[in-house]
Design a protein around this motif. Structure first.
Motif, PDB file in Angstrom:
ATOM      1  N   PHE A   8      59.642  26.995  69.767  1.00 35.70           N
ATOM      2  CA  PHE A   8      58.357  26.768  70.645  1.00 35.70           C
ATOM      3  C   PHE A   8      57.122  26.209  69.603  1.00 35.70           C
ATOM      4  N   ALA A   9      57.423  26.010  68.390  1.00 40.07           N
ATOM      5  CA  ALA A   9      56.582  25.320  67.318  1.00 40.07           C
ATOM      6  C   ALA A   9      56.837  24.000  67.207  1.00 40.07           C
ATOM      7  N   THR A  10      58.104  23.692  66.452  1.00 40.36           N
ATOM      8  CA  THR A  10      58.369  22.179  66.110  1.00 40.36           C
ATOM      9  C   THR A  10      59.373  21.599  67.094  1.00 40.36           C
ATOM     10  N   SER A  11      60.372  22.409  67.412  1.00 41.88           N
ATOM     11  CA  SER A  11      61.287  21.489  68.146  1.00 41.88           C
ATOM     12  C   SER A  11      60.828  21.166  69.676  1.00 41.88           C
ATOM     13  N   ARG A  12      59.701  22.058  69.739  1.00 37.23           N
ATOM     14  CA  ARG A  12      59.425  21.966  71.144  1.00 37.23           C
ATOM     15  C   ARG A  12      60.431  21.897  72.547  1.00 37.23           C
ATOM     16  N   ASP A  13      61.326  22.734  72.245  1.00 39.57           N
ATOM     17  CA  ASP A  13      62.011  22.749  73.278  1.00 39.57           C
ATOM     18  C   ASP A  13      62.177  24.113  73.855  1.00 39.57           C
ATOM     19  N   TRP A  14      61.161  24.267  74.971  1.00 35.92           N
ATOM     20  CA  TRP A  14      61.002  25.533  75.293  1.00 35.92           C
ATOM     21  C   TRP A  14      61.926  26.223  76.281  1.00 35.92           C
ATOM     22  N   PRO A  15      62.660  25.464  77.050  1.00 31.45           N
ATOM     23  CA  PRO A  15      63.773  25.970  77.845  1.00 31.45           C
ATOM     24  C   PRO A  15      64.939  26.730  76.835  1.00 31.45           C
ATOM     25  N   PHE A  16      65.445  26.057  75.728  1.00 30.97           N
ATOM     26  CA  PHE A  16      66.281  26.633  74.823  1.00 30.97           C
ATOM     27  C   PHE A  16      65.557  27.821  74.174  1.00 30.97           C
ATOM     28  N   GLY A  17      64.217  27.805  73.820  1.00 31.72           N
ATOM     29  CA  GLY A  17      63.768  28.811  73.452  1.00 31.72           C
ATOM     30  C   GLY A  17      63.781  29.899  74.107  1.00 31.72           C
ATOM     31  N   ALA A  18      63.475  29.575  75.432  1.00 29.15           N
ATOM     32  CA  ALA A  18      63.434  30.921  76.438  1.00 29.15           C
ATOM     33  C   ALA A  18      64.819  31.535  76.567  1.00 29.15           C
ATOM     34  N   ALA A  19      65.820  30.876  76.422  1.00 28.65           N
ATOM     35  CA  ALA A  19      67.295  31.072  76.840  1.00 28.65           C
ATOM     36  C   ALA A  19      67.519  31.993  75.493  1.00 28.65           C
ATOM     37  N   ILE A  20      67.298  31.626  74.187  1.00 30.38           N
ATOM     38  CA  ILE A  20      67.459  32.745  73.229  1.00 30.38           C
ATOM     39  C   ILE A  20      66.583  34.101  73.626  1.00 30.38           C
ATOM     40  N   SER A  21      65.205  33.966  73.937  1.00 26.72           N
ATOM     41  CA  SER A  21      64.542  35.070  74.162  1.00 26.72           C
ATOM     42  C   SER A  21      65.043  35.880  75.391  1.00 26.72           C
ATOM     43  N   THR A  22      65.798  35.281  76.374  1.00 30.76           N
ATOM     44  CA  THR A  22      66.463  35.829  77.281  1.00 30.76           C
ATOM     45  C   THR A  22      67.516  36.909  76.699  1.00 30.76           C
ATOM     46  N   VAL A  23      68.377  36.168  75.695  1.00 35.19           N
ATOM     47  CA  VAL A  23      69.336  36.953  75.315  1.00 35.19           C
ATOM     48  C   VAL A  23      68.993  38.098  74.421  1.00 35.19           C
ATOM     49  N   ALA A  24      67.445  37.837  73.777  1.00 31.62           N
ATOM     50  CA  ALA A  24      66.952  39.060  72.893  1.00 31.62           C
ATOM     51  C   ALA A  24      66.461  40.067  73.993  1.00 31.62           C
ATOM     52  N   LEU A  25      65.945  39.626  74.873  1.00 32.44           N
ATOM     53  CA  LEU A  25      65.713  40.619  75.947  1.00 32.44           C
ATOM     54  C   LEU A  25      66.639  41.383  76.654  1.00 32.44           C
ATOM     55  N   LEU A  26      67.709  40.781  76.865  1.00 29.99           N
ATOM     56  CA  LEU A  26      68.802  41.728  77.499  1.00 29.99           C
ATOM     57  C   LEU A  26      69.478  42.539  76.347  1.00 29.99           C
ATOM     58  N   LEU A  27      69.298  42.141  75.126  1.00 25.65           N
ATOM     59  CA  LEU A  27      69.494  43.030  73.995  1.00 25.65           C
ATOM     60  C   LEU A  27      68.763  44.280  73.948  1.00 25.65           C
TER      61      LEU A  27
END
Lengths: 265, 312
Positions: free
Chosen positions: B274-293
């Motif tokens: 969300f900061a440097t790479s600006r790949d929000w969908p990928f960041g969202a995917a990781i966040s979803t995994v964290a949310l599932l956890l």
């Protein structure tokens, strides 16, 4: 039980371990050395330097504004929520009670980026939501409400119902009972919840970082950027002030929660 | 009796004591008044963002760092290691490292929390509260500050570093951070109160006569602990482990300041997207995994029945 010196020793060491970071920061805020971790003498110059540091002053102003507004909103909404969840039924109440715990467990970075995303989409959809103090206040209230609600709820649960019953028996309607009896009784819990919310806002870095805009830097954000460039003593001074504020807040909260409601007869 | 009306009855037990029974409509408008605002707020600013994260995780990265169609599972594939160029273990390793560091922190906190819990439980009445508050106070101070303090404490000139070098840990002249050791140190220091408090809640309720009986029957101190005491504190233990493991796995600040590139955890990767790479969908995917956890852990935590009096 027998005295156990190994247990006491280990526990003492653990307390030292817990407080080591805090003590180190406080001690080093008086270190005359500009660089490095070596001690070269006692001074309070870093504290006076803060007064003349416009970035620090502006960040302090933002932090207090943010904390003040968000705490006020969150305490109001959280208290109402606690009363509402405890006493009145609505569809989905159970689900929502569980949802309340999410901000407690969620990694702050996930909440932060989720809000960043939401603000961004809202911005392109309906405008507004420019990153700034307002978006930060909205974000802070979001994670403060559950904490306030949980604290007030536990206070509510411990209330003696006969006091409210007595009020009703004496002819008070629902509103008067709530205003004159219930509210004063839960007030220590409300204040504890509010202090907790304020402390959370004061300490927050990650959520603030992702929802802030130019000109809405807060103290934690300032500290982070400074630390990234290398720790300087004035940051230690700033941090010491923040630490002492948090400690005062925590002690107040603990004290408030110990305040007992009138005893049952 | 339907489940709904028994809900009403349970909640209105308070109302009935007031000498009034509320109708369903009575409940509804009062709920709207009291619970409504907060429900609306959290719905818009908590539930909605989480759903947006889930949704965006299936999108593709746009040209200028935005996001757009097509809908794809690519982000999750990348997370699992199956990127465009074949198998790349970068993200699975990071995920595994986060889980391991989280678990390790929980274990160390458990080892440290047990003596603390027993110590406080054995104190005379008034001192218990003091001791507990003392445990909690550091937790409510700024994590950022406490974490950078470890940078000071682990710098080469500090006595901690010198002592470690003397014993053979680390290289003389170099700081003890960044690295996994420093991250663990920072995390254990931060999360210890979160373990100590639920543990204490259980230890406080221990029936010591069972320990006495075991000792009378000839058990040594270890067996007394293992068979007479440990089973009694399982609820606090489970609560503590969950309360530490979940947030530790998703930590960002501590690995950011004390970890460095080689000790990146989930939180760091999310921040990068969300900061440097600006790949929000990928960041969202990781966040979803964290949310599932988090969801999984929350489910376990709430299922065992949150009877204990925690600081929350």
């Amino acid at each position: 039980m027998r005295r156990s010196w190994p247990l006491n020793l280990v526990s003492a060491l653990l307390y030292v371990f817990l407080y080591a970071p805090i003590v180190v920061v406080i001690v080093y805020s008086f270190n005359a050395a500009r660089f490095g971790a070596g001690w070269t003498g006692f001074t309070t110059q870093w504290y006076s330097a803060l007064w003349h540091n416009p970035a620090a002053l502006s960040a302090a102003r933002n932090t207090l504004l943010l904390g003040g507004f968000s705490t006020a909103i969150a305490t109001l909404l959280g208290t109402l929520l606690a009363v509402g969840l405890c006493r009145y039924e609505f569809p989905g109440r159970r689900f929502f009670s569980r949802l309340l715990y999410v901000p407690v467990f969620i990694p702050d970075i996930v909440l932060a980026v989720a809000l960043l995303l939401t603000y961004s989409l809202l911005r392109s959809g309906i405008g507004f939501f420019e990153p700034g103090l307002t978006t930060m206040i909205l974000a802070h209230v979001t994670f403060q409400i559950p904490f306030v609600a949980i604290v007030v709820r536990s206070r509510l649960a411990g209330l003696d119902p006969s006091l409210e019953e007595a009020a009703r028996d004496l002819g008070a309607n629902e509103l008067r009972t709530f205003w004159h009896v219930t509210l004063p009784l839960i007030l220590p819990g409300v204040m504890a919840g509010g202090m907790l919310a304020f402390t959370l806002s004061l300490d927050d870095f990650v959520v603030s970082f992702f929802t802030s805009g130019p000109g809405s830097t807060t103290l934690p954000i300032l500290i982070y950027s400074s630390v990234k460039r290398g720790i300087t003593p004035d940051i230690n001074a700033l941090s010491t002030i923040i630490i002492l504020a948090s400690v005062a807040g925590t002690v107040l909260v603990a004290g408030l929660q110990r305040l007992r409601a009138p005893e049952r007869h | 009796m339907t489940d709904e009306s028994s809900n009403l009855n349970a909640v209105t037990a308070g109302g009935a004591r007031f000498g009034q029974t509320l109708t369903r409509a009575g409940h509804l408008w009062r709920s709207a008044l009291f619970s409504g605002p907060a429900v609306l707020w959290l719905g818009l600013l908590l539930l909605l963002p989480m759903m947006l994260i889930l949704g965006v995780s299936f999108l593709t990265r746009g040209e200028y760092g935005g996001m757009g169609l097509p809908v794809t599972l690519e982000n999750y594939q990348r997370l699992a290691g199956f990127g465009e160029l074949g198998f790349d273990n970068l993200y699975p390793v990071i995920l595994l490292r986060s889980l391991l560091l989280g678990a390790g922190t929980a274990m160390l906190c458990l080892l440290a929390g047990l003596p603390l819990a027993f110590f406080v439980a054995r104190l005379p009445g008034r001192w218990k509260n003091v001791a507990l508050t003392l445990v909690v106070v550091p937790f409510w101070t700024n994590l950022l500050i406490r974490t950078y303090a470890w940078q000071i404490m682990l710098s080469p000139e500090s006595w901690l570093s010198r002592a470690a070098h003397a014993v053979g840990i680390g290289v003389a002249g170099e700081p003890l951070y960044p690295g996994a050791f420093a991250v663990m140190l920072g995390m254990v220091c931060d999360f210890l109160p979160f373990m100590a408090l639920p543990l204490y809640a259980s230890v406080e309720k221990i029936d010591w006569t069972l320990a006495e009986a075991a000792a009378d029957l000839g058990a040594n101190r270890w067996r007394v602990f293992r068979h007479a005491l440990l089973p009694q504190i399982v609820p606090g233990l489970v609560a503590g482990v969950i309360l530490v493991f979940l947030p530790a796995t998703g930590q960002f600040v501590i690995p950011d300041l004390l970890g460095g590139a080689k000790t990146a955890m989930l939180g760091n990767v999310i921040q990068q997207q969300f900061a440097t790479s600006r790949d929000w969908p990928f960041g969202a995917a990781i966040s979803t995994v964290a949310l599932l956890l988090v969801g999984l852990g929350l489910w376990v935590y709430l299922r065992r029945g949150n009877r204990e009096d925690t600081v929350l």
